[in-house]
Design an enzyme around this catalytic site. Sequence first.
Site, PDB file in Angstrom:
ATOM      1  N   LYS A  67      42.227  36.405  39.445  1.00  0.00           N
ATOM      2  CA  LYS A  67      42.939  35.649  38.404  1.00  0.00           C
ATOM      3  C   LYS A  67      41.983  34.800  37.570  1.00  0.00           C
ATOM      4  O   LYS A  67      40.829  34.620  37.900  1.00  0.00           O
ATOM      5  CB  LYS A  67      44.080  34.855  39.033  1.00  0.00           C
ATOM      6  N   ARG A 127      47.634  38.660  48.666  1.00  0.00           N
ATOM      7  CA  ARG A 127      47.863  39.811  47.776  1.00  0.00           C
ATOM      8  C   ARG A 127      46.579  40.046  47.001  1.00  0.00           C
ATOM      9  O   ARG A 127      46.176  39.200  46.203  1.00  0.00           O
ATOM     10  CB  ARG A 127      49.024  39.479  46.835  1.00  0.00           C
TER      11      ARG A 127
HETATM   12  N1  HH2 Z   1      50.651  38.121  40.849  1.00  0.00           N
HETATM   13  C1  HH2 Z   1      50.808  39.148  39.999  1.00  0.00           C
HETATM   14  C2  HH2 Z   1      51.895  40.015  40.137  1.00  0.00           C
HETATM   15  N2  HH2 Z   1      52.780  39.859  41.132  1.00  0.00           N
HETATM   16  N3  HH2 Z   1      53.549  38.669  43.021  1.00  0.00           N
HETATM   17  C3  HH2 Z   1      53.430  37.636  43.879  1.00  0.00           C
HETATM   18  N4  HH2 Z   1      54.312  37.454  44.852  1.00  0.00           N
HETATM   19  N5  HH2 Z   1      52.387  36.751  43.772  1.00  0.00           N
HETATM   20  C4  HH2 Z   1      51.438  36.856  42.796  1.00  0.00           C
HETATM   21  O1  HH2 Z   1      50.529  35.998  42.738  1.00  0.00           O
HETATM   22  C5  HH2 Z   1      51.551  37.938  41.868  1.00  0.00           C
HETATM   23  C6  HH2 Z   1      52.638  38.835  42.012  1.00  0.00           C
HETATM   24  C7  HH2 Z   1      49.837  39.345  38.887  1.00  0.00           C
HETATM   25  O2  HH2 Z   1      48.820  40.187  39.243  1.00  0.00           O
HETATM   26  P1  HH2 Z   1      48.739  41.739  38.871  1.00  0.00           P
HETATM   27  O3  HH2 Z   1      49.802  42.505  39.601  1.00  0.00           O
HETATM   28  O4  HH2 Z   1      47.377  42.252  39.133  1.00  0.00           O
HETATM   29  O5  HH2 Z   1      48.986  41.786  37.322  1.00  0.00           O
HETATM   30  P2  HH2 Z   1      50.241  42.197  36.430  1.00  0.00           P
HETATM   31  O6  HH2 Z   1      51.346  41.234  36.633  1.00  0.00           O
HETATM   32  O7  HH2 Z   1      49.694  42.136  35.020  1.00  0.00           O
HETATM   33  O8  HH2 Z   1      50.676  43.570  36.825  1.00  0.00           O
END
Ligand code: HH2
Length: 269
Positions: free
Chosen positions: A216, A251
């Site tokens: 992040k 995660r």
């Molecule tokens: N962060 C992201 C997405 N889903 N879910 C939970 N529970 N906690 C998190 O910190 C979290 C999440 C964002 O990361 P990423 O999936 O890599 O990106 P994007 O939302 O652009 O798909």
Amino acid sequence: MRSQNLRPRVMGVVNVTPDSFSDGGRWATPEAARDHALRLAAAGADILDIGGESTRPGATPVTETEELERVMQLITAIRARASVAISIDTMKPVVARAAVAAGASIWNDVTALRHAPDSLDTAAALGCQVVLMHMQGQPGTMQAEPRYDDVVADVIAFLAARAEAAVAAGVARDRIWLDPGIGFGKHPLDHNLPLLAGLERIVSLGFPVLLGASRKRFIGMLDGDAAEEARLGGSIAAALRGAEAGVAAVRVHDVAETVQALKVWAAIR
Ligand code: HH2
């Protein structure tokens, strides 16, 4: 395997989206996504978190049909080949229902079951585990000007209230996970760092806590604006901080490296 029980579980991120902030577009074909997911399972992921809609500011919202098309084939393919637990990262009850029917056991909802009028009832009816994440505002605009009186206290109050709302709707207390939502309506440094420092206070609410800090933006800001794929060291530092605070799972995008770091951390302890 004593150390296994002492370290957080590892949730590997599998985004089947063209626009996710760190791995968007890389696993856009069903075969590429499936192979990536199976590699993460082989690398030691305890859970695979499947997402078909990016939550990054500016990401294009997807329809239910499109999101279902993106995730369902993948979930079925993983379920047929590996016994790893599957979580579905969605805010849509219809997607959660289909994913659980196909073998997912966790509904990871970044809106903490606030997106749809039937989110709470759906979670109760599904009987799966549910991750309730804190987010201030909406994905599209959440980073515009996030404000808190006391970020840790505010996040705790929100999570406690959402857990009570879920229980009141019929979700079993022992199926609820909490997540501070690193990067969701948070200033990268002013809000994420106090949350990471104050994780014990969230853990002490008594629910398993999931921490998603991998790649992040705060990591880039602390290290010369490092690009997303150059944030592994900082991601591991955050995972170890989570482990120290007693989170139940982290995660992450880089499963093998995180599993190794956590094994060493657990063995030293
Ligand atoms: N962060 C992201 C997405 N889903 N879910 C939970 N529970 N906690 C998190 O910190 C979290 C999440 C964002 O990361 P990423 O999936 O890599 O990106 P994007 O939302 O652009 O798909």
